[in-house]
Design a protein around this motif. Sequence first.
Motif, PDB file in Angstrom:
ATOM      1  N   TYR A  72       0.832  -1.209   0.000  1.00 38.78           N
ATOM      2  CA  TYR A  72       0.000   0.000   0.000  1.00 38.78           C
ATOM      3  C   TYR A  72       0.867   1.260   0.000  1.00 38.78           C
ATOM      4  O   TYR A  72       0.635   2.196  -0.782  1.00 38.78           O
ATOM      5  CB  TYR A  72      -0.909  -0.041   1.226  1.00 38.78           C
ATOM      6  N   VAL A  73       1.885   1.294   0.843  1.00 36.11           N
ATOM      7  CA  VAL A  73       2.762   2.467   0.942  1.00 36.11           C
ATOM      8  C   VAL A  73       3.575   2.643  -0.331  1.00 36.11           C
ATOM      9  O   VAL A  73       3.695   3.756  -0.871  1.00 36.11           O
ATOM     10  CB  VAL A  73       3.678   2.348   2.172  1.00 36.11           C
ATOM     11  N   VAL A  74       4.147   1.528  -0.850  1.00 39.29           N
ATOM     12  CA  VAL A  74       5.022   1.611  -2.022  1.00 39.29           C
ATOM     13  C   VAL A  74       4.250   2.052  -3.257  1.00 39.29           C
ATOM     14  O   VAL A  74       4.729   2.889  -4.040  1.00 39.29           O
ATOM     15  CB  VAL A  74       5.719   0.257  -2.258  1.00 39.29           C
ATOM     16  N   VAL A  75       3.054   1.502  -3.460  1.00 37.34           N
ATOM     17  CA  VAL A  75       2.257   1.884  -4.631  1.00 37.34           C
ATOM     18  C   VAL A  75       1.917   3.371  -4.591  1.00 37.34           C
ATOM     19  O   VAL A  75       2.024   4.078  -5.607  1.00 37.34           O
ATOM     20  CB  VAL A  75       0.974   1.034  -4.712  1.00 37.34           C
ATOM     21  N   ASN A  76       1.525   3.861  -3.439  1.00 33.60           N
ATOM     22  CA  ASN A  76       1.189   5.287  -3.341  1.00 33.60           C
ATOM     23  C   ASN A  76       2.421   6.170  -3.479  1.00 33.60           C
ATOM     24  O   ASN A  76       2.329   7.275  -4.029  1.00 33.60           O
ATOM     25  CB  ASN A  76       0.475   5.558  -2.019  1.00 33.60           C
ATOM     26  N   LEU A  77       3.563   5.712  -3.003  1.00 32.68           N
ATOM     27  CA  LEU A  77       4.804   6.454  -3.224  1.00 32.68           C
ATOM     28  C   LEU A  77       5.126   6.532  -4.712  1.00 32.68           C
ATOM     29  O   LEU A  77       5.540   7.590  -5.222  1.00 32.68           O
ATOM     30  CB  LEU A  77       5.957   5.796  -2.470  1.00 32.68           C
ATOM     31  N   PHE A  78       4.924   5.418  -5.410  1.00 37.45           N
ATOM     32  CA  PHE A  78       5.205   5.383  -6.849  1.00 37.45           C
ATOM     33  C   PHE A  78       4.345   6.401  -7.599  1.00 37.45           C
ATOM     34  O   PHE A  78       4.855   7.197  -8.416  1.00 37.45           O
ATOM     35  CB  PHE A  78       4.960   3.978  -7.384  1.00 37.45           C
ATOM     36  N   PHE A  79       3.054   6.412  -7.326  1.00 36.22           N
ATOM     37  CA  PHE A  79       2.169   7.345  -8.036  1.00 36.22           C
ATOM     38  C   PHE A  79       2.389   8.782  -7.576  1.00 36.22           C
ATOM     39  O   PHE A  79       2.245   9.726  -8.376  1.00 36.22           O
ATOM     40  CB  PHE A  79       0.708   6.936  -7.854  1.00 36.22           C
ATOM     41  N   ALA A  80       2.759   8.968  -6.307  1.00 37.64           N
ATOM     42  CA  ALA A  80       3.052  10.325  -5.841  1.00 37.64           C
ATOM     43  C   ALA A  80       4.263  10.891  -6.583  1.00 37.64           C
ATOM     44  O   ALA A  80       4.284  12.077  -6.944  1.00 37.64           O
ATOM     45  CB  ALA A  80       3.299  10.316  -4.335  1.00 37.64           C
ATOM     46  N   VAL A  88       2.994  19.387  -9.914  1.00 37.71           N
ATOM     47  CA  VAL A  88       1.868  19.525  -8.991  1.00 37.71           C
ATOM     48  C   VAL A  88       0.920  20.642  -9.414  1.00 37.71           C
ATOM     49  O   VAL A  88      -0.192  20.751  -8.889  1.00 37.71           O
ATOM     50  CB  VAL A  88       2.389  19.787  -7.552  1.00 37.71           C
ATOM     51  N   GLU A  89       1.367  21.465 -10.377  1.00 44.21           N
ATOM     52  CA  GLU A  89       0.438  22.489 -10.880  1.00 44.21           C
ATOM     53  C   GLU A  89      -0.731  21.865 -11.625  1.00 44.21           C
ATOM     54  O   GLU A  89      -1.748  22.543 -11.867  1.00 44.21           O
ATOM     55  CB  GLU A  89       1.178  23.486 -11.791  1.00 44.21           C
ATOM     56  N   HIS A  90      -0.587  20.574 -12.002  1.00 46.56           N
ATOM     57  CA  HIS A  90      -1.684  19.858 -12.663  1.00 46.56           C
ATOM     58  C   HIS A  90      -2.613  19.176 -11.655  1.00 46.56           C
ATOM     59  O   HIS A  90      -3.521  18.441 -12.054  1.00 46.56           O
ATOM     60  CB  HIS A  90      -1.132  18.817 -13.634  1.00 46.56           C
ATOM     61  N   ALA A  96       0.506  23.954  -1.039  1.00 43.86           N
ATOM     62  CA  ALA A  96       1.798  23.906  -0.350  1.00 43.86           C
ATOM     63  C   ALA A  96       2.784  24.858  -0.995  1.00 43.86           C
ATOM     64  O   ALA A  96       2.656  25.243  -2.164  1.00 43.86           O
ATOM     65  CB  ALA A  96       2.341  22.475  -0.393  1.00 43.86           C
ATOM     66  N   ASN A  97       3.807  25.207  -0.229  1.00 47.82           N
ATOM     67  CA  ASN A  97       4.843  26.112  -0.710  1.00 47.82           C
ATOM     68  C   ASN A  97       6.155  25.384  -0.997  1.00 47.82           C
ATOM     69  O   ASN A  97       6.760  25.590  -2.043  1.00 47.82           O
ATOM     70  CB  ASN A  97       5.081  27.226   0.321  1.00 47.82           C
ATOM     71  N   THR A  98       6.605  24.546  -0.085  1.00 51.76           N
ATOM     72  CA  THR A  98       7.872  23.839  -0.276  1.00 51.76           C
ATOM     73  C   THR A  98       7.634  22.571  -1.087  1.00 51.76           C
ATOM     74  O   THR A  98       6.511  22.043  -1.168  1.00 51.76           O
ATOM     75  CB  THR A  98       8.505  23.480   1.074  1.00 51.76           C
ATOM     76  N   ASN A  99       8.740  22.062  -1.663  1.00 50.87           N
ATOM     77  CA  ASN A  99       8.644  20.827  -2.443  1.00 50.87           C
ATOM     78  C   ASN A  99       8.216  19.644  -1.572  1.00 50.87           C
ATOM     79  O   ASN A  99       7.479  18.760  -2.039  1.00 50.87           O
ATOM     80  CB  ASN A  99       9.987  20.524  -3.110  1.00 50.87           C
ATOM     81  N   LEU A 100       8.700  19.617  -0.327  1.00 49.81           N
ATOM     82  CA  LEU A 100       8.326  18.514   0.560  1.00 49.81           C
ATOM     83  C   LEU A 100       6.828  18.535   0.847  1.00 49.81           C
ATOM     84  O   LEU A 100       6.166  17.481   0.834  1.00 49.81           O
ATOM     85  CB  LEU A 100       9.121  18.611   1.863  1.00 49.81           C
ATOM     86  N   GLU A 101       6.284  19.719   1.082  1.00 51.35           N
ATOM     87  CA  GLU A 101       4.843  19.819   1.320  1.00 51.35           C
ATOM     88  C   GLU A 101       4.047  19.470   0.068  1.00 51.35           C
ATOM     89  O   GLU A 101       2.991  18.824   0.152  1.00 51.35           O
ATOM     90  CB  GLU A 101       4.498  21.242   1.788  1.00 51.35           C
ATOM     91  N   LYS A 102       4.544  19.879  -1.089  1.00 48.13           N
ATOM     92  CA  LYS A 102       3.868  19.534  -2.343  1.00 48.13           C
ATOM     93  C   LYS A 102       3.862  18.022  -2.569  1.00 48.13           C
ATOM     94  O   LYS A 102       2.852  17.447  -2.986  1.00 48.13           O
ATOM     95  CB  LYS A 102       4.555  20.235  -3.516  1.00 48.13           C
ATOM     96  N   ALA A 106       0.718  15.482  -2.782  1.00 46.36           N
ATOM     97  CA  ALA A 106       0.585  14.587  -3.927  1.00 46.36           C
ATOM     98  C   ALA A 106       0.432  13.138  -3.461  1.00 46.36           C
ATOM     99  O   ALA A 106      -0.322  12.358  -4.056  1.00 46.36           O
ATOM    100  CB  ALA A 106       1.795  14.728  -4.845  1.00 46.36           C
ATOM    101  N   TYR A 107       1.152  12.794  -2.402  1.00 46.41           N
ATOM    102  CA  TYR A 107       1.048  11.433  -1.856  1.00 46.41           C
ATOM    103  C   TYR A 107      -0.358  11.165  -1.339  1.00 46.41           C
ATOM    104  O   TYR A 107      -0.948  10.111  -1.628  1.00 46.41           O
ATOM    105  CB  TYR A 107       2.076  11.227  -0.747  1.00 46.41           C
ATOM    106  N   PHE A 108      -0.905  12.091  -0.576  1.00 44.13           N
ATOM    107  CA  PHE A 108      -2.238  11.862  -0.024  1.00 44.13           C
ATOM    108  C   PHE A 108      -3.322  11.953  -1.104  1.00 44.13           C
ATOM    109  O   PHE A 108      -4.372  11.317  -0.975  1.00 44.13           O
ATOM    110  CB  PHE A 108      -2.505  12.832   1.119  1.00 44.13           C
ATOM    111  N   PHE A 109      -3.068  12.700  -2.170  1.00 44.20           N
ATOM    112  CA  PHE A 109      -3.987  12.645  -3.315  1.00 44.20           C
ATOM    113  C   PHE A 109      -3.936  11.255  -3.942  1.00 44.20           C
ATOM    114  O   PHE A 109      -4.971  10.700  -4.351  1.00 44.20           O
ATOM    115  CB  PHE A 109      -3.625  13.696  -4.349  1.00 44.20           C
ATOM    116  N   SER A 110      -2.731  10.667  -4.008  1.00 46.19           N
ATOM    117  CA  SER A 110      -2.594   9.311  -4.522  1.00 46.19           C
ATOM    118  C   SER A 110      -3.371   8.319  -3.656  1.00 46.19           C
ATOM    119  O   SER A 110      -4.041   7.420  -4.171  1.00 46.19           O
ATOM    120  CB  SER A 110      -1.109   8.914  -4.574  1.00 46.19           C
ATOM    121  N   VAL A 111      -3.289   8.483  -2.327  1.00 43.79           N
ATOM    122  CA  VAL A 111      -4.027   7.612  -1.405  1.00 43.79           C
ATOM    123  C   VAL A 111      -5.520   7.711  -1.665  1.00 43.79           C
ATOM    124  O   VAL A 111      -6.236   6.700  -1.734  1.00 43.79           O
ATOM    125  CB  VAL A 111      -3.697   7.972   0.051  1.00 43.79           C
ATOM    126  N   GLN A 112      -6.036   8.934  -1.839  1.00 49.33           N
ATOM    127  CA  GLN A 112      -7.456   9.128  -2.078  1.00 49.33           C
ATOM    128  C   GLN A 112      -7.883   8.531  -3.414  1.00 49.33           C
ATOM    129  O   GLN A 112      -8.984   7.980  -3.539  1.00 49.33           O
ATOM    130  CB  GLN A 112      -7.788  10.622  -2.035  1.00 49.33           C
TER     131      GLN A 112
END
Length: 318
Positions: A72-80, A88-90, A96-102, A106-112
Amino acid sequence: MDFLKRINTKAKTEDNTGFGSDSSNYGGRFLTKNGNANVRKDGIGFIESISWYHTMLNIPRWKFLFIILLFYVVVNLFFAILYFLIGVEHLNGITANTNLEKFGQAYFFSVQTYTTVGYGHINPTGFLASFVSSIEALIGLLTFAIATGLFYGRFSRPSAFVRFSENAIIAPYQNGKALMFRLAPYKNTNLVDAEMRLTLGISVEENGVVVNKFYTLPLEMERVNALTLSWTIVHPIDEESPLFGFKESDYKNIQGEFLVFFKTFEDMYSSTVVKRTSYTFSEVVYGAKFVSMFTRSSQNDKTLLHLDKLNAFEKVNL
């Protein structure tokens, strides 16, 4: 090699065990303690030699859950990572402002997307991001269906919930001695029509060549109507037994193994279940007797089965 000649010639051999007779090409024990054949298949690829469905059904519970979580974690990391590389503009809604926050959003969008929850806080824009999210949603549906099937298979599969003693013993029996080991149920299941079969596999000398021989060992009791308490399996060592005349030193010097096959009917699932194990000669305690496993409750209204005493024995002189 003289000790190999001590096998009782009156004992009848068994030929249809499924194990080879060539002792020189056989390595280790015949069965592992959990009952699997001690054989490693070689000559084909690893992927081809593994039944992943059976593996996922048989591995311990913690390994199964760990693999599900890791996948579950690896698949979502891959898509993130894919969403981050696309840009992330798409992903409309990321604030978010920083790359880490972006990347985190993106990771939690992948989870959803993977779980098809789709809260709507973030949504893809543009062809490439929409295409990747649609593929991820499809993969999520398929993998959750597989995981659900595996969970159902693990919970719904009938099993023989019995445990065997860690050691077999050579104990006093009537006017002689006998090979004994015992088993007991450890779950709140009802096991009926329980049957036991015991086979001895041993290396013997035949025409100057050491070969594997197998002997079906007669038991004092091969069947019980219901397995409610512990069951001590007894093979009397009489003049017909291949163990007749064996001394304590023989169990230390001879390469032999007792193959245990247990079968019973599990009435909850209305299904026959089996359990296997084995005892090598090195796991046999010479001159011992088992300690009783069950006692009366303090209120005198139940029988207590002490599973922690399954392998409890005391030494005796033979």
